[in-house]
Design an enzyme around this catalytic site. Sequence first.
Site, PDB file in Angstrom:
ATOM      1  N   ASP A  61       0.845  -1.203   0.000  1.00  0.00           N
ATOM      2  CA  ASP A  61       0.000   0.000   0.000  1.00  0.00           C
ATOM      3  C   ASP A  61       0.879   1.252   0.000  1.00  0.00           C
ATOM      4  O   ASP A  61       0.374   2.380  -0.032  1.00  0.00           O
ATOM      5  CB  ASP A  61      -1.020  -0.010   1.140  1.00  0.00           C
ATOM      6  CG  ASP A  61      -0.390  -0.091   2.513  1.00  0.00           C
ATOM      7  OD1 ASP A  61       0.857  -0.182   2.612  1.00  0.00           O
ATOM      8  OD2 ASP A  61      -1.148  -0.063   3.503  1.00  0.00           O
ATOM      9  N   SER A  62       2.217   1.048  -0.032  1.00  0.00           N
ATOM     10  CA  SER A  62       3.139   2.157  -0.318  1.00  0.00           C
ATOM     11  C   SER A  62       2.880   2.720  -1.713  1.00  0.00           C
ATOM     12  O   SER A  62       3.411   3.778  -2.064  1.00  0.00           O
ATOM     13  CB  SER A  62       4.591   1.693  -0.200  1.00  0.00           C
ATOM     14  OG  SER A  62       4.795   0.508  -0.958  1.00  0.00           O
ATOM     15  N   ASP A  98      -0.936  -6.221  -0.192  1.00  0.00           N
ATOM     16  CA  ASP A  98      -1.368  -5.612   1.076  1.00  0.00           C
ATOM     17  C   ASP A  98      -2.877  -5.463   1.118  1.00  0.00           C
ATOM     18  O   ASP A  98      -3.493  -5.041   0.126  1.00  0.00           O
ATOM     19  CB  ASP A  98      -0.782  -4.188   1.197  1.00  0.00           C
ATOM     20  CG  ASP A  98       0.493  -4.146   2.018  1.00  0.00           C
ATOM     21  OD1 ASP A  98       0.731  -5.065   2.816  1.00  0.00           O
ATOM     22  OD2 ASP A  98       1.251  -3.171   1.847  1.00  0.00           O
ATOM     23  N   GLU A 134       9.542  -4.281  10.214  1.00  0.00           N
ATOM     24  CA  GLU A 134       9.925  -2.976   9.650  1.00  0.00           C
ATOM     25  C   GLU A 134      10.493  -2.050  10.723  1.00  0.00           C
ATOM     26  O   GLU A 134       9.872  -1.822  11.765  1.00  0.00           O
ATOM     27  CB  GLU A 134       8.699  -2.321   8.971  1.00  0.00           C
ATOM     28  CG  GLU A 134       9.028  -0.950   8.382  1.00  0.00           C
ATOM     29  CD  GLU A 134       8.025  -0.435   7.377  1.00  0.00           C
ATOM     30  OE1 GLU A 134       7.062  -1.166   7.032  1.00  0.00           O
ATOM     31  OE2 GLU A 134       8.198   0.717   6.920  1.00  0.00           O
TER      32      GLU A 134
HETATM   33  O1  KIV Z   1       3.586  -1.095   1.634  1.00  0.00           O
HETATM   34  C1  KIV Z   1       4.752  -1.519   1.579  1.00  0.00           C
HETATM   35  O2  KIV Z   1       5.495  -1.286   0.600  1.00  0.00           O
HETATM   36  C2  KIV Z   1       5.250  -2.323   2.678  1.00  0.00           C
HETATM   37  C3  KIV Z   1       6.713  -2.653   2.700  1.00  0.00           C
HETATM   38  C4  KIV Z   1       7.515  -1.460   2.999  1.00  0.00           C
HETATM   39  C5  KIV Z   1       7.019  -3.785   3.579  1.00  0.00           C
HETATM   40  O3  KIV Z   1       4.515  -2.690   3.541  1.00  0.00           O
END
Ligand code: KIV
Length: 273
Positions: A53-54, A92, A191
């Site tokens: 969700d990044s 995610d 993380e």
């Molecule tokens: O959303 C994301 O990219 C993540 C990673 C940083 C593990 O959760």
Amino acid sequence: MSTNTTDDKRKVTTVRLAQMKQQGEKIAMLTAYDYSMAKLIDEAGIDAILIGDSAANVMAGYSTTLPMTLDHMIYHAQCVVRGVKRAFVVCDLPFGTYQGDSLKALESAIRVVKESGAEAVKIEGGEEIIDSVKRIVNAGIPVMGHLGLTPQSINAFGTYALRAKSEAEAAKLKADALMLQEAGCFALVLEKIPADLATEVTKMLSIPTIGIGAGSGTDGQVLVMQDMLGINQGFAPKFLRRYAEIGETIKQAVGSYVSDVKAVDFPSASEQY
Ligand code: KIV
């Protein structure tokens, strides 16, 4: 820095990831959000791809991950899945689609798997979301846990600083990690926590741990692709290694294109019909 030497073309599965931990082979994971990039990193030998969700930050330009919806995540996951042959694909579940209601969590996970073809979901948190983990796992959907800095809780944390520095928070993280393993998670993202703690958790668990900002003692590493390729140029935390400066390459290429168009140098005689 070294170049990849993976000749193993077998599809990566949860079973393979578990074997990698047992055999001491590190797991390399990156995020991806679109077909072209997913195809490239799959062909380069990445073991697992996270539709994180990044995407909220690096694709949509939001300052937090909170605005992502299930429809957004499913769209990105569909694009990624079309580009991948070998890597294991995890998506995610976004904020608000699994917390506090395990039935809703199950429905969200089923939508992701059914509509995108992603092979697993990742959710943030420990004890608070354990019912959701159990319900999704019981439906046959692999779940990756996520502890430490969990960005969907940014408004509660108030900062993206290192987590689990205090003994109390470290103890809770260890208890949560065991609980997630017991509930059936096949792997765990750790993380931005102290490296010693991440190593201890990794040794304690039989499932693989994948670290980001958690040192070298985890079973694998994950980075946001735009960060490690230098596309997300403003982001430079201590844990990030930049493997390329693609942002600069893009700016130079586009600058040359603009100049060529303005100078009527492009297209040339051989570039037209
Ligand atoms: O959303 C994301 O990219 C993540 C990673 C940083 C593990 O959760």
